[in-house]
Design a protein around this motif. Sequence first.
Motif, PDB file in Angstrom:
ATOM      1  N   LEU A  28      44.697  -0.082  38.985  1.00  0.00           N
ATOM      2  CA  LEU A  28      45.885   0.764  38.930  1.00  0.00           C
ATOM      3  C   LEU A  28      45.561   2.183  39.381  1.00  0.00           C
ATOM      4  CD1 LEU A  28      47.546  -0.416  35.597  1.00  0.00           C
ATOM      5  CD2 LEU A  28      48.335  -0.863  37.927  1.00  0.00           C
ATOM      6  N   ASP A  29      44.376   2.674  39.033  1.00  0.00           N
ATOM      7  CA  ASP A  29      43.967   4.006  39.476  1.00  0.00           C
ATOM      8  C   ASP A  29      43.874   4.068  41.000  1.00  0.00           C
ATOM      9  OD1 ASP A  29      43.821   4.899  36.879  1.00  0.00           O
ATOM     10  OD2 ASP A  29      41.653   4.650  36.700  1.00  0.00           O
ATOM     11  N   VAL A  30      43.329   3.015  41.601  1.00  0.00           N
ATOM     12  CA  VAL A  30      43.213   2.964  43.061  1.00  0.00           C
ATOM     13  C   VAL A  30      44.603   2.973  43.695  1.00  0.00           C
ATOM     14  CG1 VAL A  30      42.513   1.544  45.032  1.00  0.00           C
ATOM     15  CG2 VAL A  30      40.955   1.833  43.087  1.00  0.00           C
ATOM     16  N   VAL A  31      45.507   2.155  43.159  1.00  0.00           N
ATOM     17  CA  VAL A  31      46.856   2.068  43.721  1.00  0.00           C
ATOM     18  C   VAL A  31      47.595   3.399  43.564  1.00  0.00           C
ATOM     19  CG1 VAL A  31      49.089   0.916  43.563  1.00  0.00           C
ATOM     20  CG2 VAL A  31      46.988  -0.423  43.320  1.00  0.00           C
TER      21      VAL A  31
ATOM     22  N   GLU B  18      45.832   5.778  46.173  1.00  0.00           N
ATOM     23  CA  GLU B  18      45.728   5.407  47.578  1.00  0.00           C
ATOM     24  C   GLU B  18      46.774   4.413  48.051  1.00  0.00           C
ATOM     25  OE1 GLU B  18      41.679   4.187  48.386  1.00  0.00           O
ATOM     26  OE2 GLU B  18      40.938   5.415  46.729  1.00  0.00           O
ATOM     27  N   GLY B  19      47.557   3.852  47.152  1.00  0.00           N
ATOM     28  CA  GLY B  19      48.551   2.865  47.533  1.00  0.00           C
ATOM     29  C   GLY B  19      48.008   1.458  47.401  1.00  0.00           C
ATOM     30  N   TYR B  20      48.941   0.523  47.248  1.00  0.00           N
ATOM     31  CA  TYR B  20      48.546  -0.874  47.026  1.00  0.00           C
ATOM     32  C   TYR B  20      47.772  -1.454  48.203  1.00  0.00           C
ATOM     33  CZ  TYR B  20      48.939  -5.907  46.316  1.00  0.00           C
ATOM     34  OH  TYR B  20      48.657  -7.246  46.185  1.00  0.00           O
ATOM     35  N   GLU B  21      48.098  -1.041  49.409  1.00  0.00           N
ATOM     36  CA  GLU B  21      47.424  -1.595  50.586  1.00  0.00           C
ATOM     37  C   GLU B  21      45.938  -1.284  50.582  1.00  0.00           C
ATOM     38  OE1 GLU B  21      49.405  -0.297  54.092  1.00  0.00           O
ATOM     39  OE2 GLU B  21      51.195  -1.519  53.756  1.00  0.00           O
ATOM     40  N   ALA B  22      45.548  -0.232  49.888  1.00  0.00           N
ATOM     41  CA  ALA B  22      44.128   0.135  49.836  1.00  0.00           C
ATOM     42  C   ALA B  22      43.358  -0.708  48.831  1.00  0.00           C
ATOM     43  CB  ALA B  22      43.983   1.610  49.471  1.00  0.00           C
ATOM     44  N   LEU B  23      44.080  -1.462  48.010  1.00  0.00           N
ATOM     45  CA  LEU B  23      43.417  -2.220  46.946  1.00  0.00           C
ATOM     46  C   LEU B  23      42.860  -3.530  47.483  1.00  0.00           C
ATOM     47  CD1 LEU B  23      42.696  -2.448  43.944  1.00  0.00           C
ATOM     48  CD2 LEU B  23      44.890  -3.628  43.608  1.00  0.00           C
ATOM     49  N   THR B  24      41.570  -3.562  47.690  1.00  0.00           N
ATOM     50  CA  THR B  24      40.855  -4.785  48.034  1.00  0.00           C
ATOM     51  C   THR B  24      39.805  -5.016  46.960  1.00  0.00           C
ATOM     52  OG1 THR B  24      39.171  -3.624  49.324  1.00  0.00           O
ATOM     53  CG2 THR B  24      41.181  -4.326  50.500  1.00  0.00           C
ATOM     54  N   MET B  25      39.268  -6.196  46.925  1.00  0.00           N
ATOM     55  CA  MET B  25      38.225  -6.478  45.944  1.00  0.00           C
ATOM     56  C   MET B  25      37.011  -5.584  46.196  1.00  0.00           C
ATOM     57  SD  MET B  25      39.686  -8.653  44.001  1.00  0.00           S
ATOM     58  CE  MET B  25      38.558  -9.625  43.012  1.00  0.00           C
ATOM     59  N   ARG B  26      36.730  -5.310  47.452  1.00  0.00           N
ATOM     60  CA  ARG B  26      35.599  -4.438  47.774  1.00  0.00           C
ATOM     61  C   ARG B  26      35.867  -3.001  47.328  1.00  0.00           C
ATOM     62  NH1 ARG B  26      31.278  -5.149  50.785  1.00  0.00           N
ATOM     63  NH2 ARG B  26      32.083  -7.155  51.527  1.00  0.00           N
TER      64      ARG B  26
ATOM     65  N   ARG C 291      61.041   1.843  48.975  1.00  0.00           N
ATOM     66  CA  ARG C 291      60.884   3.249  48.598  1.00  0.00           C
ATOM     67  C   ARG C 291      59.443   3.715  48.800  1.00  0.00           C
ATOM     68  NH1 ARG C 291      65.382   6.336  46.157  1.00  0.00           N
ATOM     69  NH2 ARG C 291      63.707   7.508  45.157  1.00  0.00           N
ATOM     70  N   SER C 292      58.505   2.849  48.476  1.00  0.00           N
ATOM     71  CA  SER C 292      57.100   3.212  48.638  1.00  0.00           C
ATOM     72  C   SER C 292      56.743   3.374  50.110  1.00  0.00           C
ATOM     73  CB  SER C 292      56.207   2.154  47.990  1.00  0.00           C
ATOM     74  OG  SER C 292      56.396   2.110  46.590  1.00  0.00           O
ATOM     75  N   ILE C 293      57.258   2.475  50.952  1.00  0.00           N
ATOM     76  CA  ILE C 293      57.003   2.571  52.383  1.00  0.00           C
ATOM     77  C   ILE C 293      57.642   3.840  52.941  1.00  0.00           C
ATOM     78  CG2 ILE C 293      57.475   1.515  54.625  1.00  0.00           C
ATOM     79  CD1 ILE C 293      57.291  -1.219  53.227  1.00  0.00           C
ATOM     80  N   ALA C 294      58.868   4.124  52.500  1.00  0.00           N
ATOM     81  CA  ALA C 294      59.559   5.330  52.967  1.00  0.00           C
ATOM     82  C   ALA C 294      58.799   6.585  52.555  1.00  0.00           C
ATOM     83  CB  ALA C 294      60.982   5.361  52.418  1.00  0.00           C
ATOM     84  N   ARG C 295      58.306   6.587  51.318  1.00  0.00           N
ATOM     85  CA  ARG C 295      57.553   7.740  50.834  1.00  0.00           C
ATOM     86  C   ARG C 295      56.274   7.932  51.651  1.00  0.00           C
ATOM     87  NH1 ARG C 295      55.746   7.170  44.837  1.00  0.00           N
ATOM     88  NH2 ARG C 295      57.989   6.808  44.639  1.00  0.00           N
ATOM     89  N   GLN C 296      55.628   6.827  51.973  1.00  0.00           N
ATOM     90  CA  GLN C 296      54.402   6.892  52.765  1.00  0.00           C
ATOM     91  C   GLN C 296      54.697   7.439  54.159  1.00  0.00           C
ATOM     92  OE1 GLN C 296      52.682   3.096  54.016  1.00  0.00           O
ATOM     93  NE2 GLN C 296      50.638   3.864  53.511  1.00  0.00           N
TER      94      GLN C 296
END
Length: 240
Positions: A41-44, A47-55, A174-179
């Motif tokens: 959740l801190d990563v999201v 940096e956004g959900y797209e940045a959340l990978t297992m690595r 909304r998240s995409i628009a904000r980005q």
Amino acid sequence: MNPRERRAARHLPPHPESGADPAPRRRKAPITVEQVVESALDVVAAEGYEALTMRRLAAALDTGPASLYAHVVNKADLDELLIGRLCAELTLPAPDPADWRDQVHGVCAQLRDRYLKFPGISRAAFAMAPTDLETLRVSEGLLAILLAGGVAPQAAAWAVDALLLYVAAYCLERSIARQRSAQDDTAWVLDREELLGRLTALPAESFPHTTRHAAELTAGEGHDRFDFTVILMLDGLARR
């Protein structure tokens, strides 16, 4: 117990009477499922959900990706845990037949606000067969409210799915628009005055309704459109 068995265990109702361990064993690994979820959740949030990978998550926890699989089965399992954590924070009212529409609207607004705190996280809710107990708690609560309001069981069941799907889609947009608005070269695309000007400048003979009602097409502040759509869906259920 392997990760799949642990995942299955998370989906079982708690049994307080059997929860005590007379001889608790020392945890070998310092990382817990709760820490995995909090770090994700801190990563999201940052940096956004797209940045959340297992690595990326492993790096945030200062460990290797392989260590995460001792706690979660895969990314889909992590997604379910994330949505479950957000659902755990929702307050579900006792069903009131006289106030069922406002109650459903309120639950949807709570979920919307939780999603929007973590950019793009509602993407994790799509195409997910919910088995997490907290996620099921929310769908159970919504179903109970709709049934108390006199909505037929089949319509109520599908309405829960439709409402949760709309909330997730609304928040993702909304998240995409904000980005996009954060990028200087594309911020103008989201400007209402820019859009209004483009619509009113269209040839009226080809777009008579669009040009005439450009103000209505571009109207709305805050969550006006969200409220309109949820209320529209609930009014439709009431008429059924």
